[in-house]
Design a protein around this motif. Sequence first.
Motif, short mmCIF file in Angstrom:
data_model
loop_
_atom_site.label_atom_id
_atom_site.label_comp_id
_atom_site.label_asym_id
_atom_site.label_seq_id
_atom_site.Cartn_x
_atom_site.Cartn_y
_atom_site.Cartn_z
N PHE B 60 0.88 -1.19 0.00
CA PHE B 60 0.00 0.00 0.00
C PHE B 60 0.91 1.22 0.00
CE2 PHE B 60 -2.55 -2.82 3.11
CZ PHE B 60 -3.09 -3.57 2.07
N ARG B 61 0.87 2.00 -1.07
CA ARG B 61 1.85 3.06 -1.23
C ARG B 61 1.17 4.32 -1.75
NH1 ARG B 61 7.34 2.21 -1.40
NH2 ARG B 61 7.34 0.08 -2.12
N GLN B 62 0.65 5.12 -0.83
CA GLN B 62 0.00 6.38 -1.25
C GLN B 62 1.07 7.48 -1.36
OE1 GLN B 62 -3.40 4.74 -2.06
NE2 GLN B 62 -3.24 6.97 -2.21
N TYR B 63 0.84 8.36 -2.31
CA TYR B 63 1.81 9.40 -2.71
C TYR B 63 1.62 10.62 -1.80
CZ TYR B 63 3.94 12.26 -6.57
OH TYR B 63 4.71 13.05 -7.37
N ALA B 64 2.67 11.04 -1.11
CA ALA B 64 2.50 12.14 -0.15
C ALA B 64 3.71 13.06 -0.13
CB ALA B 64 2.27 11.57 1.25
N GLY B 65 3.44 14.34 0.03
CA GLY B 65 4.52 15.30 0.17
C GLY B 65 4.00 16.71 -0.02
N ALA B 346 -9.01 16.08 -8.11
CA ALA B 346 -9.28 17.08 -9.15
C ALA B 346 -9.17 18.50 -8.60
CB ALA B 346 -10.65 16.85 -9.75
N TYR B 347 -9.06 18.63 -7.27
CA TYR B 347 -8.99 19.96 -6.68
C TYR B 347 -7.56 20.36 -6.32
CZ TYR B 347 -14.07 20.07 -6.22
OH TYR B 347 -15.40 20.10 -6.48
N GLU B 348 -6.91 19.50 -5.55
CA GLU B 348 -5.64 19.89 -4.93
C GLU B 348 -4.90 18.62 -4.58
OE1 GLU B 348 -3.34 21.60 -3.83
OE2 GLU B 348 -3.89 23.70 -4.09
N ILE B 349 -3.68 18.77 -4.05
CA ILE B 349 -3.04 17.59 -3.46
C ILE B 349 -3.89 17.21 -2.24
CG2 ILE B 349 -0.78 18.24 -4.37
CD1 ILE B 349 0.02 19.04 -1.52
N PRO B 350 -3.89 15.92 -1.86
CA PRO B 350 -4.91 15.46 -0.91
C PRO B 350 -4.77 16.01 0.51
CG PRO B 350 -3.34 13.71 -1.42
CD PRO B 350 -3.03 14.83 -2.35
N ALA B 358 -8.12 6.90 0.84
CA ALA B 358 -7.53 6.12 -0.26
C ALA B 358 -6.82 4.88 0.28
CB ALA B 358 -6.56 6.99 -1.06
N LEU B 359 -6.09 5.06 1.39
CA LEU B 359 -5.42 3.91 2.02
C LEU B 359 -6.47 2.89 2.48
CD1 LEU B 359 -2.94 2.47 3.24
CD2 LEU B 359 -3.12 4.02 5.20
N ARG B 360 -7.56 3.37 3.06
CA ARG B 360 -8.64 2.48 3.53
C ARG B 360 -9.27 1.71 2.37
NH1 ARG B 360 -6.38 2.38 7.91
NH2 ARG B 360 -7.04 3.65 9.66
N HIS B 458 -6.81 20.84 0.62
CA HIS B 458 -5.49 21.14 1.16
C HIS B 458 -5.19 22.64 1.02
CE1 HIS B 458 -1.13 20.74 1.81
NE2 HIS B 458 -0.98 21.51 0.75
N GLN B 459 -4.67 23.23 2.07
CA GLN B 459 -4.33 24.65 2.01
C GLN B 459 -2.81 24.80 1.93
OE1 GLN B 459 -6.56 27.19 1.77
NE2 GLN B 459 -8.13 25.59 1.71
N PHE B 460 -2.38 25.48 0.89
CA PHE B 460 -0.96 25.78 0.72
C PHE B 460 -0.52 26.72 1.85
CE2 PHE B 460 2.15 28.71 -1.41
CZ PHE B 460 3.20 27.80 -1.45
N ASP B 461 0.64 26.45 2.43
CA ASP B 461 1.09 27.24 3.58
C ASP B 461 2.31 28.08 3.22
OD1 ASP B 461 1.92 28.24 5.98
OD2 ASP B 461 2.44 26.29 6.87
N PRO B 462 2.12 29.37 2.95
CA PRO B 462 3.24 30.23 2.55
C PRO B 462 4.31 30.35 3.64
CG PRO B 462 1.15 31.43 2.40
CD PRO B 462 0.86 30.11 3.03
N ASP B 463 3.92 30.19 4.92
CA ASP B 463 4.90 30.28 6.01
C ASP B 463 5.92 29.15 5.92
OD1 ASP B 463 3.52 32.45 6.87
OD2 ASP B 463 2.49 31.41 8.51
N ALA B 464 5.44 27.98 5.50
CA ALA B 464 6.36 26.84 5.38
C ALA B 464 7.41 27.10 4.30
CB ALA B 464 5.58 25.57 5.06
N VAL B 465 7.01 27.84 3.27
CA VAL B 465 7.96 28.18 2.21
C VAL B 465 9.02 29.14 2.74
CG1 VAL B 465 8.22 29.28 -0.04
CG2 VAL B 465 6.20 27.89 0.46
#
Lengths: 130, 535
Positions: B60-65, B346-350, B358-360, B458-465
């Motif tokens: 089981f290998r879901q794509y994450a990052g 279809a919207y964003e990264i999960p 998806a894992l379930r 998913h909300q993009f986090d500009p602070d993390a950048v």
Amino acid sequence: MTRVLLAKPGLDGHDKGIKVLATMLRDAGCEVIYTGLHQTPTRIALAALQEDVDVVGLSMLSGAHLELTADVISELKAAGLSDRPILVGGNIPRRDIPVLQDMGVARVFAAGTPYQDIIAWFAAVPGRAT
Amino acid sequence: MPAWTSRDDITEFGVSHTESGIPVRLSYPPGETSPLPPPGEFPYARGLRADGYRTRPWTFRQYAGFAGGTETNERLRYLVANGQSGLSIALDLPTQMGLDSDDPRAKYEVGRLGVAIDCLADMEALYDGIPIESISSSFTINATALVILAFYVAMADRRGTPREKLSGTVQNDMLKEFVARGAYMYPPAHSVRLCTDLIEFCVRQLPKWNPISIAAAHMRSAGATPVMSDGFMFANAIAYCEAVLDRGVPFDDFAPQLSFLTSSYKDVFETVARFRACRAAWAKIARDRFGATNPRSMTFRVHSGGDIDAMTAAEPINNVARMTLNAFGAALGGVQSLQVPCYDEAYEIPTEDAILNALRVQQIVAFESGVRYTADPLAGSYFIEALTAEVLGQIEAIVDEVTSTGGAIEWITDGRMQAAISREARLWEERVADGREVRVGLNSDKHTFQNDQELAVHQFDPDAVEAQVSRLSKHRASRDSARTAEALGAIADAARQDQNVMETLVDAAKAGATIGEISGVFANIFGDFSAPTGV
């Protein structure tokens, strides 16, 4: 004949949609210039100027559409092309559509829009280069 | 037009024709195909293992990052805690394109679609507390695959983990980047040379690592039919094998480490037939074209990447049904590793909820559906056997055509592969437009786009950048610059002298070099490239 520049700003490499659109617009009688991938806003504005296009279409699926579109608009303005309508397509969330329109984008076509609607919109752009 | 390209007069996709346009009869009589050898035996159409999934299910290998190493580390641990058995790392576009997070060209895209990895310290943050000797990792990384692997190996060296214990995959398939996906930097010949350096390094140092995942899935996303994408995948595989053979590495020494990526799609029956046909196609290529004698050189080990393009933004909860069929098809097809797309794809990264779902779905298919009872459960179906034979014939026709007319690198450099794929993309869009390809909730008139619900995405986090850029600037200030420069010089020397560059990259990683600096060395030597678009 309407001259169309289609461009992929930023690092996103997904260009199935923009390439299908390019072939359909050609069939509909437009003259289409597709920039290929990985274009900076500066290079897109330069291509628009050199090719003297009537309309600029941007496709983005990277999520960076707000920032990249703002940069393209300001580069087009700097190149004296602020009168050319800009169209944005790709993975555009509903909430961002009014934001893009406020920036001056003439039309936003989010993923899932029927191609006929997009072609009809381009067909209604008056060609100047006659 | 060859038989493996679509005709545009088919009216009933999903009824009279499969997803790749193969005509289907009303019923299939017995006796048209001879029984295939059992699972675990050449040509492996019925599966690589005699016991199928009895001992253990697929990975089981879901794509994450996303964001930085620390944020993604938390997501990886969450997935492992919920039963995920392998990791799959999504890297951001700047990392994929060899740009540091503070590069002006990376502006707006740092940490957005994946995690930003600039240097060894970022890799160490990503894997903090994760036992790399016991869990495998897959990296979707191509143009900078060598750099990412160098960071990973340098991390293992520093932890004291023996290199031979590392298991995982780097995608490292540059050829398909020129026809689909687009994350390329250098011209094809130089790109293949770097792919080959990585493969050669792994053969000598990382026996449990898959140094390449030769991919069909992205060509499908770009428009190729599923069967066409499989054919081009094998044509590309042959080009890589020839490049490694040119180094003097015998086929049986490297072939057992090759892995593949082709996905399960909406047409469950064609999916099953494709995985069966792909196994047989590869076994025959390995034995008959390359003279393999080691059975492990003939095994088509595959990760299914999921039918991402089938996910609709309209009525997104319906996507869970698509995901379930997707996982079930892959399991019936006998894949080794699986990712299913997420309902919010279809919207964003999960979001965390979407990726857990998806894992379930994978776990429900693996533990509740009975799909693991027996190897190759659909074997003997008159239809499946006929379809397997048809798909195998088409794959072989594509491989023959490409290899007899210049080979994959030539087809990509002059744009023939791109043009074939673009033609299919156009035909598919026309079929969606006029309803010949039904997408429930999107284009079928009984189910118009009614439920336009706003998902929590998913909300993009500009602070993390900002944090990533600031970490990078501290890193640059604190390292021994003379040592870094010397290490970068050693990479340039190896690149110019046609030596294998991999070990110089591991040294540079330890000397604090960044992904942008290392890629810059190659860019100076190899130059850049713009691929034909095919339109």
